[in-house]
Write a protein that holds these residues in place. Structure first.
Motif, mmCIF file in Angstrom:
data_model
loop_
_atom_site.group_PDB
_atom_site.id
_atom_site.type_symbol
_atom_site.label_atom_id
_atom_site.label_comp_id
_atom_site.label_asym_id
_atom_site.label_seq_id
_atom_site.Cartn_x
_atom_site.Cartn_y
_atom_site.Cartn_z
ATOM 1 N N PHE A 171 -54.044 -24.123 47.320
ATOM 2 C CA PHE A 171 -54.182 -23.982 45.983
ATOM 3 C C PHE A 171 -53.792 -24.594 45.239
ATOM 4 C CE2 PHE A 171 -56.725 -21.573 48.625
ATOM 5 C CZ PHE A 171 -57.859 -20.672 48.512
ATOM 6 N N PRO A 172 -54.014 -25.489 44.079
ATOM 7 C CA PRO A 172 -53.091 -26.051 43.490
ATOM 8 C C PRO A 172 -52.389 -25.424 42.340
ATOM 9 C CG PRO A 172 -55.175 -27.960 44.291
ATOM 10 C CD PRO A 172 -54.657 -26.460 44.883
ATOM 11 N N GLU A 173 -53.546 -25.140 41.965
ATOM 12 C CA GLU A 173 -53.199 -23.368 41.329
ATOM 13 C C GLU A 173 -51.807 -22.942 41.028
ATOM 14 O OE1 GLU A 173 -54.890 -23.709 38.156
ATOM 15 O OE2 GLU A 173 -55.940 -25.565 39.057
ATOM 16 N N ASN A 174 -51.698 -22.714 42.556
ATOM 17 C CA ASN A 174 -50.314 -21.928 42.558
ATOM 18 C C ASN A 174 -49.135 -22.520 42.151
ATOM 19 O OD1 ASN A 174 -51.744 -20.449 44.457
ATOM 20 N ND2 ASN A 174 -50.988 -21.038 46.385
ATOM 21 N N VAL A 175 -48.745 -24.359 41.750
ATOM 22 C CA VAL A 175 -47.715 -23.995 40.920
ATOM 23 C C VAL A 175 -47.451 -23.634 39.765
ATOM 24 C CG1 VAL A 175 -46.592 -26.176 40.740
ATOM 25 C CG2 VAL A 175 -48.365 -26.840 42.232
ATOM 26 N N ILE A 188 -43.672 -24.949 56.606
ATOM 27 C CA ILE A 188 -42.755 -25.544 57.096
ATOM 28 C C ILE A 188 -43.053 -26.958 57.949
ATOM 29 C CG2 ILE A 188 -39.702 -25.339 57.852
ATOM 30 C CD1 ILE A 188 -39.588 -23.085 56.767
ATOM 31 N N ILE A 189 -43.240 -25.673 58.808
ATOM 32 C CA ILE A 189 -43.629 -27.049 60.149
ATOM 33 C C ILE A 189 -44.684 -28.013 59.350
ATOM 34 C CG2 ILE A 189 -45.137 -26.981 62.601
ATOM 35 C CD1 ILE A 189 -44.434 -23.939 63.322
ATOM 36 N N SER A 190 -45.415 -28.156 58.714
ATOM 37 C CA SER A 190 -46.599 -28.684 58.921
ATOM 38 C C SER A 190 -46.053 -29.591 57.896
ATOM 39 C CB SER A 190 -47.679 -27.775 57.664
ATOM 40 O OG SER A 190 -48.700 -28.927 57.111
ATOM 41 N N ALA A 191 -44.992 -29.312 56.137
ATOM 42 C CA ALA A 191 -43.738 -30.687 56.164
ATOM 43 C C ALA A 191 -43.070 -31.419 56.870
ATOM 44 C CB ALA A 191 -43.223 -29.650 54.825
ATOM 45 N N PRO A 199 -45.397 -22.222 45.750
ATOM 46 C CA PRO A 199 -45.355 -24.129 46.570
ATOM 47 C C PRO A 199 -47.289 -23.533 46.118
ATOM 48 C CG PRO A 199 -43.925 -22.171 47.448
ATOM 49 C CD PRO A 199 -44.221 -21.457 46.980
ATOM 50 N N ARG A 200 -48.084 -25.227 46.332
ATOM 51 C CA ARG A 200 -49.388 -24.958 46.824
ATOM 52 C C ARG A 200 -49.699 -24.830 47.632
ATOM 53 N NH1 ARG A 200 -51.609 -29.087 49.167
ATOM 54 N NH2 ARG A 200 -49.718 -29.757 49.956
ATOM 55 N N ALA A 236 -43.586 -34.140 43.023
ATOM 56 C CA ALA A 236 -42.268 -33.718 42.553
ATOM 57 C C ALA A 236 -42.396 -32.451 43.294
ATOM 58 C CB ALA A 236 -41.792 -33.553 41.095
ATOM 59 N N GLY A 237 -43.308 -32.392 45.063
ATOM 60 C CA GLY A 237 -43.277 -30.814 45.577
ATOM 61 C C GLY A 237 -42.154 -31.194 46.826
#
Length: 345
Positions: free
Chosen positions: A85-89, A118-121, A94-95, A150-151
């Motif tokens: 959800f990019p609007e979260n930024v 965290i696992i995904s990143a 976090p998105r 920059a995320g």
């Protein structure tokens, strides 16, 4: 767990537990991810297409389901459910957010629900670090890195490169938000201990031309880097966000993907290129091909690694976290989660 057990247990593993299990273990996690790629390449996985849940009233948002099964040392089934959800930024959060469900291989019962952003990143960053290492093998490692975005993912990719022995003389940052770019640049100055010159670029062209290793970790939905001439210095490109490069850039490059069928869908840059030219001949191979020595990309061109992100990687890292937390005696088991356990009532 075996089928003889009559009362399966179910645990919830928090983000803080995931973080503790993975913190500082960059090389171990890269080895886990490499083993998962090799298991996948050997045909010991099931990794069906990801399912995209989209919303007509929220066109920028999506939730993706990644079901998978992996053999080898991990031996677990499961599914990642990850939202973007990019609007979260704009709201300061976090998105992406995610959970991972692990299922017992013998009974199919869910074993655990893990916080999984965290696992995904982590698996994304470990995959990028693995590719960077193998795609530069036999030559000098790049000393100038440029990071688009920059995320969280950008930060994790840099941390995994640094945590597996990479160091840089110059670090470039490009983001559409000057505030986010500045904040990330400050983090990179601290993370590098002041050893690297960190520059926030005003133009995408300057960021590309000034870097020998490029990381794309943006939320771009369509290509915005379109000129192959920017890449005439033949950088290595970790195209993590998948949709930044135009077909012209892809066609002028050597292209490695993590899985052909998965990567050529959902309007990724390589998918758009396939639609443009009507074939897949522009693909040089997969990361497993590189790991096993079947493919050596042509370094007379830019090399682009486009990883769609396989669910089996999440399972491998998630199972490692589960085993680590369980071995430490810290599993938070939900008592009576499975209530109706008598087959005939």
């Amino acid at each position: 767990m075996s089928v003889s057990e009559t009362a399966p247990s179910f645990a919830v593993i928090s983000g803080s537990q995931v973080h503790r299990a993975l913190q500082g273990r960059h090389r171990d996690v890269v080895a886990l991810v490499e083993a998962a790629y090799r298991t996948h390449g050997a045909g010991e996985t099931v990794n069906p297409p990801s399912y995209f849940l989209r919303f007509p009233d929220r066109p920028t948002a999506r939730i993706i389901a990644l079901p998978a099964s992996i053999g080898g040392d991990s031996r677990v089934d499961g599914i990642k459910w990850i939202s973007s959800f990019p609007e979260n930024v704009a709201a300061g959060i976090p998105r992406a957010s995610a959970v991972l469900i692990l299922n017992d291989r013998d009974t199919g019962y869910p074993l655990a629900c893990l916080e999984s952003s965290i696992i995904s990143a982590t698996r994304t960053a470990a995959s990028a670090a693995l590719a960077a290492d193998r795609l530069t093998a036999g030559g000098e490692r790049p000393r100038r890195i440029g990071i688009f975005g920059a995320g969280l993912i950008a930060r994790y990719v840099y941390d995994y490169l640094a945590g597996t022995g990479w160091s840089f003389d110059e670090i470039g940052v490009f983001d559409l938000s000057a505030e986010h770019a500045g904040g990330f640049a400050a983090h990179l100055r601290e993370a590098s201990g002041g050893a690297a010159k960190v520059t926030v670029h005003d133009s995408a062209e300057d960021a590309v031309r000034g870097s020998d290793l490029l990381v794309f970790a943006t939320t771009a939905a369509t290509p915005h880097v379109t000129d192959p001439a920017w890449f005439e210095h033949r950088p290595l490109v970790l195209h993590v966000s998948l949709r930044d490069l135009s077909p012209e850039v892809i066609l002028a490059s050597a292209n490695i993907v993590d899985d052909v069928e998965h990567c050529l869908k959902a309007d990724t840059s390589v998918h758009l290129t396939e639609q443009r030219v009507g074939h897949r001949d522009f693909l040089d191979g997969t990361l497993d091909d590189v790991l096993t020595g079947r493919v050596r990309p042509d370094r007379d061109r830019p090399v682009v690694f486009s990883p769609f992100g396989l669910g089996v990687l999440d399972l491998a890292v998630g199972k490692h976290v589960y085993d680590t937390v369980r071995a430490a005696g810290e599993l938070a088991v939900v008592d009576d989660f499975f209530h109706e356990m008598r087959r005939y009532g």
